[in-house]
Design a protein around this motif. Structure first.
Motif, PDB file in Angstrom:
ATOM      1  N   ARG A 197       0.831  -1.210   0.000  1.00 23.09           N
ATOM      2  CA  ARG A 197       0.000   0.000   0.000  1.00 23.09           C
ATOM      3  C   ARG A 197       0.864   1.258   0.000  1.00 23.09           C
ATOM      4  NH1 ARG A 197      -3.247  -3.837   2.029  1.00 23.09           N
ATOM      5  NH2 ARG A 197      -5.520  -3.592   1.891  1.00 23.09           N
ATOM      6  N   LEU A 198       1.882   1.254   0.847  1.00 18.87           N
ATOM      7  CA  LEU A 198       2.764   2.414   0.902  1.00 18.87           C
ATOM      8  C   LEU A 198       3.591   2.537  -0.370  1.00 18.87           C
ATOM      9  CD1 LEU A 198       3.926   2.138   4.620  1.00 18.87           C
ATOM     10  CD2 LEU A 198       2.375   3.851   3.639  1.00 18.87           C
ATOM     11  N   GLY A 199       3.928   1.404  -0.982  1.00 14.21           N
ATOM     12  CA  GLY A 199       4.648   1.441  -2.247  1.00 14.21           C
ATOM     13  C   GLY A 199       3.797   2.032  -3.358  1.00 14.21           C
ATOM     14  N   ASP A 200       2.537   1.596  -3.425  1.00 16.58           N
ATOM     15  CA  ASP A 200       1.625   2.162  -4.431  1.00 16.58           C
ATOM     16  C   ASP A 200       1.406   3.651  -4.183  1.00 16.58           C
ATOM     17  OD1 ASP A 200       1.406  -0.348  -5.525  1.00 16.58           O
ATOM     18  OD2 ASP A 200      -0.543  -0.798  -4.621  1.00 16.58           O
ATOM     19  N   GLU A 201       1.329   4.026  -2.908  1.00 20.66           N
ATOM     20  CA  GLU A 201       1.154   5.438  -2.562  1.00 20.66           C
ATOM     21  C   GLU A 201       2.350   6.265  -3.031  1.00 20.66           C
ATOM     22  OE1 GLU A 201       1.461   9.124  -0.464  1.00 20.66           O
ATOM     23  OE2 GLU A 201       2.852   7.448  -0.220  1.00 20.66           O
ATOM     24  N   HIS A 202       3.552   5.722  -2.834  1.00 21.32           N
ATOM     25  CA  HIS A 202       4.757   6.434  -3.264  1.00 21.32           C
ATOM     26  C   HIS A 202       4.841   6.510  -4.788  1.00 21.32           C
ATOM     27  CE1 HIS A 202       8.771   8.011  -3.280  1.00 21.32           C
ATOM     28  NE2 HIS A 202       9.239   6.958  -3.922  1.00 21.32           N
ATOM     29  N   ASP A 203       4.405   5.460  -5.467  1.00 28.00           N
ATOM     30  CA  ASP A 203       4.405   5.475  -6.933  1.00 28.00           C
ATOM     31  C   ASP A 203       3.510   6.599  -7.453  1.00 28.00           C
ATOM     32  OD1 ASP A 203       6.068   3.297  -6.847  1.00 28.00           O
ATOM     33  OD2 ASP A 203       4.497   1.826  -7.316  1.00 28.00           O
ATOM     34  N   LEU A 204       2.412   6.832  -6.775  1.00 30.96           N
ATOM     35  CA  LEU A 204       1.520   7.924  -7.164  1.00 30.96           C
ATOM     36  C   LEU A 204       2.182   9.286  -6.932  1.00 30.96           C
ATOM     37  CD1 LEU A 204      -1.727   6.405  -5.698  1.00 30.96           C
ATOM     38  CD2 LEU A 204      -1.385   6.962  -8.109  1.00 30.96           C
ATOM     39  N   THR A 205       2.960   9.393  -5.860  1.00 28.29           N
ATOM     40  CA  THR A 205       3.706  10.628  -5.611  1.00 28.29           C
ATOM     41  C   THR A 205       4.693  10.887  -6.738  1.00 28.29           C
ATOM     42  OG1 THR A 205       3.504  10.447  -3.204  1.00 28.29           O
ATOM     43  CG2 THR A 205       5.328  11.771  -4.047  1.00 28.29           C
ATOM     44  N   MET A 206       5.383   9.823  -7.169  1.00 30.80           N
ATOM     45  CA  MET A 206       6.347   9.969  -8.267  1.00 30.80           C
ATOM     46  C   MET A 206       5.652  10.374  -9.561  1.00 30.80           C
ATOM     47  SD  MET A 206       9.348   7.135  -7.925  1.00 30.80           S
ATOM     48  CE  MET A 206       8.283   5.757  -8.288  1.00 30.80           C
ATOM     49  N   LEU A 207       4.499   9.758  -9.839  1.00 25.23           N
ATOM     50  CA  LEU A 207       3.775  10.102 -11.055  1.00 25.23           C
ATOM     51  C   LEU A 207       3.329  11.563 -11.028  1.00 25.23           C
ATOM     52  CD1 LEU A 207       2.453   9.351 -13.733  1.00 25.23           C
ATOM     53  CD2 LEU A 207       0.441   8.573 -12.439  1.00 25.23           C
ATOM     54  N   ARG A 208       2.811  12.005  -9.901  1.00 22.65           N
ATOM     55  CA  ARG A 208       2.375  13.404  -9.806  1.00 22.65           C
ATOM     56  C   ARG A 208       3.540  14.359 -10.044  1.00 22.65           C
ATOM     57  NH1 ARG A 208       0.083  13.895  -4.125  1.00 22.65           N
ATOM     58  NH2 ARG A 208      -0.033  16.091  -4.716  1.00 22.65           N
ATOM     59  N   ALA A 209       4.709  14.018  -9.500  1.00 22.64           N
ATOM     60  CA  ALA A 209       5.889  14.859  -9.714  1.00 22.64           C
ATOM     61  C   ALA A 209       6.306  14.843 -11.183  1.00 22.64           C
ATOM     62  CB  ALA A 209       7.038  14.375  -8.831  1.00 22.64           C
ATOM     63  N   LYS A 210       6.189  13.674 -11.801  1.00 24.06           N
ATOM     64  CA  LYS A 210       6.552  13.561 -13.224  1.00 24.06           C
ATOM     65  C   LYS A 210       5.620  14.397 -14.099  1.00 24.06           C
ATOM     66  CE  LYS A 210       9.096  10.812 -14.632  1.00 24.06           C
ATOM     67  NZ  LYS A 210      10.558  10.871 -14.894  1.00 24.06           N
ATOM     68  N   LEU A 211       4.351  14.424 -13.739  1.00 27.32           N
ATOM     69  CA  LEU A 211       3.382  15.187 -14.536  1.00 27.32           C
ATOM     70  C   LEU A 211       3.733  16.671 -14.574  1.00 27.32           C
ATOM     71  CD1 LEU A 211       0.020  13.562 -13.362  1.00 27.32           C
ATOM     72  CD2 LEU A 211       1.285  13.117 -15.477  1.00 27.32           C
TER      73      LEU A 211
END
Length: 268
Positions: A197-211
Protein backbone atom coordinates in the motif's frame (compact mmCIF):
# COMPACT_ATOMS: atom_id res chain seq x y z
CA UNK A 1 15.25 -4.99 -18.69
CA UNK A 2 13.00 -3.08 -16.30
CA UNK A 3 12.03 -6.36 -14.60
CA UNK A 4 15.67 -7.30 -13.99
CA UNK A 5 16.44 -3.84 -12.61
CA UNK A 6 13.52 -4.17 -10.18
CA UNK A 7 14.66 -7.62 -9.01
CA UNK A 8 18.23 -6.45 -8.41
CA UNK A 9 17.01 -3.46 -6.39
CA UNK A 10 14.79 -5.69 -4.23
CA UNK A 11 17.70 -7.94 -3.36
CA UNK A 12 19.88 -4.99 -2.49
CA UNK A 13 17.22 -3.77 -0.08
CA UNK A 14 17.02 -7.22 1.48
CA UNK A 15 20.78 -7.20 2.03
CA UNK A 16 20.57 -3.75 3.60
CA UNK A 17 17.84 -5.11 5.86
CA UNK A 18 20.17 -7.92 6.95
CA UNK A 19 22.91 -5.40 7.70
CA UNK A 20 20.50 -3.36 9.83
CA UNK A 21 19.49 -6.44 11.79
CA UNK A 22 23.12 -7.20 12.66
CA UNK A 23 24.23 -3.57 12.89
CA UNK A 24 25.10 -3.53 16.60
CA UNK A 25 27.17 -6.69 16.23
CA UNK A 26 29.19 -5.41 13.25
CA UNK A 27 32.20 -3.10 13.42
CA UNK A 28 30.96 0.42 12.68
CA UNK A 29 33.30 0.96 9.73
CA UNK A 30 32.29 -2.36 8.17
CA UNK A 31 28.60 -1.54 8.44
CA UNK A 32 29.08 1.90 6.90
CA UNK A 33 31.12 0.51 4.00
CA UNK A 34 28.72 -2.28 3.08
CA UNK A 35 25.58 -0.20 3.57
CA UNK A 36 26.97 2.63 1.43
CA UNK A 37 28.01 0.23 -1.32
CA UNK A 38 24.53 -1.27 -1.56
CA UNK A 39 22.84 2.13 -1.29
CA UNK A 40 24.90 3.66 -4.10
CA UNK A 41 24.41 0.69 -6.40
CA UNK A 42 20.64 0.72 -5.81
CA UNK A 43 20.47 4.47 -6.45
CA UNK A 44 22.21 3.98 -9.78
CA UNK A 45 19.34 1.72 -10.85
CA UNK A 46 16.54 3.92 -9.57
CA UNK A 47 16.19 6.18 -12.64
CA UNK A 48 15.24 3.41 -15.08
CA UNK A 49 13.07 1.69 -12.48
CA UNK A 50 11.16 4.88 -11.65
CA UNK A 51 10.43 5.57 -15.32
CA UNK A 52 8.70 2.20 -15.71
CA UNK A 53 6.83 2.63 -12.43
CA UNK A 54 5.22 5.84 -13.71
CA UNK A 55 3.86 3.94 -16.71
CA UNK A 56 2.55 1.10 -14.55
CA UNK A 57 0.89 3.58 -12.21
CA UNK A 58 -0.73 5.39 -15.13
CA UNK A 59 -2.17 2.08 -16.35
CA UNK A 60 -3.74 1.46 -12.92
CA UNK A 61 -5.33 4.90 -12.83
CA UNK A 62 -6.35 4.75 -16.48
CA UNK A 63 -7.05 1.13 -17.55
CA UNK A 64 -6.09 0.60 -21.22
CA UNK A 65 -9.65 -0.23 -22.26
CA UNK A 66 -10.85 3.20 -21.15
CA UNK A 67 -8.45 5.07 -23.45
CA UNK A 68 -10.90 4.52 -26.29
CA UNK A 69 -13.65 6.23 -24.33
CA UNK A 70 -13.82 9.52 -22.43
CA UNK A 71 -10.25 9.15 -21.16
CA UNK A 72 -8.83 9.40 -24.69
CA UNK A 73 -7.43 12.81 -23.84
CA UNK A 74 -5.07 11.09 -21.41
CA UNK A 75 -3.42 8.93 -24.08
CA UNK A 76 -0.72 11.55 -24.87
CA UNK A 77 0.37 11.44 -21.22
CA UNK A 78 1.12 7.73 -21.45
CA UNK A 79 2.89 8.22 -24.76
CA UNK A 80 5.13 10.84 -23.16
CA UNK A 81 5.92 8.55 -20.22
CA UNK A 82 6.81 5.66 -22.54
CA UNK A 83 9.02 7.90 -24.65
CA UNK A 84 10.96 9.02 -21.59
CA UNK A 85 11.33 5.45 -20.33
CA UNK A 86 12.66 4.31 -23.68
CA UNK A 87 15.07 7.22 -23.84
CA UNK A 88 16.50 6.34 -20.43
CA UNK A 89 16.83 2.66 -21.29
CA UNK A 90 18.44 3.12 -24.69
CA UNK A 91 20.58 6.23 -24.17
CA UNK A 92 24.18 5.37 -25.16
CA UNK A 93 26.78 4.78 -22.47
CA UNK A 94 30.43 4.99 -23.57
CA UNK A 95 31.58 3.13 -20.43
CA UNK A 96 29.90 -0.12 -21.45
CA UNK A 97 29.57 0.50 -25.20
CA UNK A 98 25.90 -0.15 -24.59
CA UNK A 99 22.98 1.71 -23.08
CA UNK A 100 22.36 3.39 -19.74
CA UNK A 101 20.43 0.46 -18.30
CA UNK A 102 23.29 -1.90 -19.12
CA UNK A 103 25.77 0.46 -17.48
CA UNK A 104 23.71 0.66 -14.30
CA UNK A 105 23.36 -3.12 -14.10
CA UNK A 106 27.10 -3.48 -14.67
CA UNK A 107 27.80 -1.11 -11.76
CA UNK A 108 25.46 -3.07 -9.51
CA UNK A 109 27.04 -6.36 -10.53
CA UNK A 110 30.45 -4.93 -9.71
CA UNK A 111 29.35 -3.89 -6.22
CA UNK A 112 27.94 -7.35 -5.55
CA UNK A 113 31.20 -8.96 -6.66
CA UNK A 114 33.26 -6.72 -4.37
CA UNK A 115 30.97 -7.42 -1.43
CA UNK A 116 31.23 -11.17 -1.99
CA UNK A 117 35.02 -10.89 -1.85
CA UNK A 118 34.75 -9.07 1.49
CA UNK A 119 32.30 -11.54 3.06
CA UNK A 120 34.97 -13.83 4.61
CA UNK A 121 36.20 -10.86 6.66
CA UNK A 122 32.79 -10.22 8.27
CA UNK A 123 32.86 -10.82 12.03
CA UNK A 124 30.08 -10.45 14.61
CA UNK A 125 31.00 -9.04 18.03
CA UNK A 126 28.02 -10.75 19.74
CA UNK A 127 26.27 -14.08 19.49
CA UNK A 128 22.72 -15.31 19.91
CA UNK A 129 19.87 -12.85 20.32
CA UNK A 130 22.27 -10.11 21.41
CA UNK A 131 23.65 -10.01 17.89
CA UNK A 132 20.29 -8.90 16.48
CA UNK A 133 18.45 -7.34 19.43
CA UNK A 134 19.66 -3.79 18.81
CA UNK A 135 18.93 -3.86 15.08
CA UNK A 136 15.52 -5.46 15.54
CA UNK A 137 14.46 -2.92 18.16
CA UNK A 138 15.91 0.08 16.30
CA UNK A 139 14.21 -0.66 12.97
CA UNK A 140 10.88 -1.42 14.63
CA UNK A 141 11.14 1.76 16.69
CA UNK A 142 11.98 3.88 13.66
CA UNK A 143 9.02 2.42 11.83
CA UNK A 144 6.74 3.24 14.74
CA UNK A 145 7.96 6.83 14.87
CA UNK A 146 7.71 7.18 11.09
CA UNK A 147 4.13 5.86 11.24
CA UNK A 148 3.17 8.46 13.84
CA UNK A 149 4.86 11.28 11.93
CA UNK A 150 3.34 10.38 8.55
CA UNK A 151 -0.12 9.95 10.05
CA UNK A 152 0.09 13.38 11.66
CA UNK A 153 1.67 15.34 8.81
CA UNK A 154 0.30 13.72 5.65
CA UNK A 155 3.57 14.72 3.99
CA UNK A 156 4.74 12.73 0.93
CA UNK A 157 8.27 12.47 2.28
CA UNK A 158 7.10 11.21 5.66
CA UNK A 159 5.05 8.46 4.05
CA UNK A 160 8.04 7.48 1.93
CA UNK A 161 10.25 7.24 5.03
CA UNK A 162 7.64 5.12 6.78
CA UNK A 163 7.53 2.82 3.76
CA UNK A 164 11.30 2.27 3.92
CA UNK A 165 11.19 1.36 7.60
CA UNK A 166 8.23 -0.98 7.07
CA UNK A 167 10.15 -2.87 4.41
CA UNK A 168 13.21 -3.29 6.62
CA UNK A 169 11.05 -4.58 9.46
CA UNK A 170 9.31 -6.93 7.01
CA UNK A 171 12.70 -8.35 5.96
CA UNK A 172 13.62 -8.89 9.62
CA UNK A 173 10.42 -10.80 10.33
CA UNK A 174 11.05 -12.99 7.30
CA UNK A 175 14.63 -13.69 8.44
CA UNK A 176 13.31 -14.72 11.87
CA UNK A 177 10.59 -16.95 10.42
CA UNK A 178 11.79 -20.11 12.20
CA UNK A 179 11.23 -18.61 15.67
CA UNK A 180 7.49 -19.35 15.34
CA UNK A 181 6.65 -20.07 11.68
CA UNK A 182 2.88 -19.66 11.81
CA UNK A 183 2.98 -16.40 13.78
CA UNK A 184 5.90 -14.93 11.85
CA UNK A 185 4.28 -15.87 8.55
CA UNK A 186 1.09 -14.04 9.54
CA UNK A 187 2.98 -10.90 10.58
CA UNK A 188 5.11 -10.98 7.44
CA UNK A 189 1.95 -11.20 5.32
CA UNK A 190 0.43 -8.14 6.99
CA UNK A 191 3.70 -6.22 6.70
CA UNK A 192 3.85 -7.09 3.01
CA UNK A 193 0.32 -5.81 2.58
CA UNK A 194 1.26 -2.57 4.34
CA UNK A 195 4.46 -2.20 2.30
CA UNK A 196 2.51 -2.70 -0.92
CA UNK A 197 0.00 0.00 0.00
CA UNK A 198 2.76 2.41 0.90
CA UNK A 199 4.65 1.44 -2.25
CA UNK A 200 1.62 2.16 -4.43
CA UNK A 201 1.15 5.44 -2.56
CA UNK A 202 4.76 6.43 -3.26
CA UNK A 203 4.40 5.47 -6.93
CA UNK A 204 1.52 7.92 -7.16
CA UNK A 205 3.71 10.63 -5.61
CA UNK A 206 6.35 9.97 -8.27
CA UNK A 207 3.78 10.10 -11.06
CA UNK A 208 2.37 13.40 -9.81
CA UNK A 209 5.89 14.86 -9.71
CA UNK A 210 6.55 13.56 -13.22
CA UNK A 211 3.38 15.19 -14.54
CA UNK A 212 4.67 18.59 -13.46
CA UNK A 213 7.70 18.14 -15.72
CA UNK A 214 5.94 16.86 -18.85
CA UNK A 215 5.81 19.28 -21.75
CA UNK A 216 3.35 19.57 -24.60
CA UNK A 217 0.43 18.00 -22.70
CA UNK A 218 -2.95 19.69 -22.35
CA UNK A 219 -3.56 21.15 -18.91
CA UNK A 220 -6.94 19.46 -18.72
CA UNK A 221 -5.36 16.01 -19.14
CA UNK A 222 -2.75 16.71 -16.50
CA UNK A 223 -5.37 18.02 -14.08
CA UNK A 224 -7.57 14.96 -14.59
CA UNK A 225 -4.73 12.54 -13.97
CA UNK A 226 -3.49 14.47 -10.94
CA UNK A 227 -6.99 14.34 -9.46
CA UNK A 228 -7.20 10.59 -9.97
CA UNK A 229 -3.80 10.11 -8.37
CA UNK A 230 -4.63 12.27 -5.36
CA UNK A 231 -7.94 10.50 -4.76
CA UNK A 232 -6.25 7.07 -4.90
CA UNK A 233 -3.51 8.25 -2.53
CA UNK A 234 -6.05 9.25 0.10
CA UNK A 235 -7.58 5.77 0.02
CA UNK A 236 -4.19 4.05 0.28
CA UNK A 237 -3.10 6.26 3.17
CA UNK A 238 -6.27 5.54 5.13
CA UNK A 239 -5.77 1.79 4.64
CA UNK A 240 -2.10 2.06 5.63
CA UNK A 241 -2.91 4.00 8.81
CA UNK A 242 -5.37 1.36 9.97
CA UNK A 243 -2.96 -1.49 9.32
CA UNK A 244 -0.03 0.41 10.77
CA UNK A 245 -1.92 1.02 13.99
CA UNK A 246 -2.13 -2.74 14.52
CA UNK A 247 1.40 -3.65 13.44
CA UNK A 248 3.04 -0.90 15.49
CA UNK A 249 0.85 -1.12 18.60
CA UNK A 250 3.64 -2.29 20.92
CA UNK A 251 6.38 -0.11 22.36
CA UNK A 252 9.82 -1.05 20.96
CA UNK A 253 11.07 -2.47 24.29
CA UNK A 254 8.03 -4.68 24.68
CA UNK A 255 8.29 -5.82 21.07
CA UNK A 256 11.96 -6.73 21.47
CA UNK A 257 11.37 -8.59 24.76
CA UNK A 258 8.64 -10.65 23.12
CA UNK A 259 10.95 -11.71 20.32
CA UNK A 260 13.66 -12.53 22.83
CA UNK A 261 11.24 -14.94 24.50
CA UNK A 262 10.49 -16.49 21.11
CA UNK A 263 14.24 -16.93 20.61
CA UNK A 264 14.70 -18.65 23.97
CA UNK A 265 11.79 -21.01 23.43
CA UNK A 266 13.10 -21.88 19.98
CA UNK A 267 16.49 -22.61 21.65
CA UNK A 268 18.70 -20.90 19.10
Amino acid sequence: MAYHVHQVRKRMKMLRGLLRLMRDALPADMYRQENAALRDAANALSVTRDAQVCINTFDILVPPETLDDKAQQLAPVREALVAERDRLLTAPSPETQGNNAARHLALARGEFAKMRERLPSWRLTDKGFKAIAGGLKKVYGRGRKAFAKASASGDDGDFHEWRKQVKYHWYHVRLLHSLWPRTMRARAKELQSLAERLGDEHDLTMLRAKLLRLEGIEEGALAELTWRASRRQLTLRDEARRLGGLLYAEAPKAFCRRYQRFWKVARF
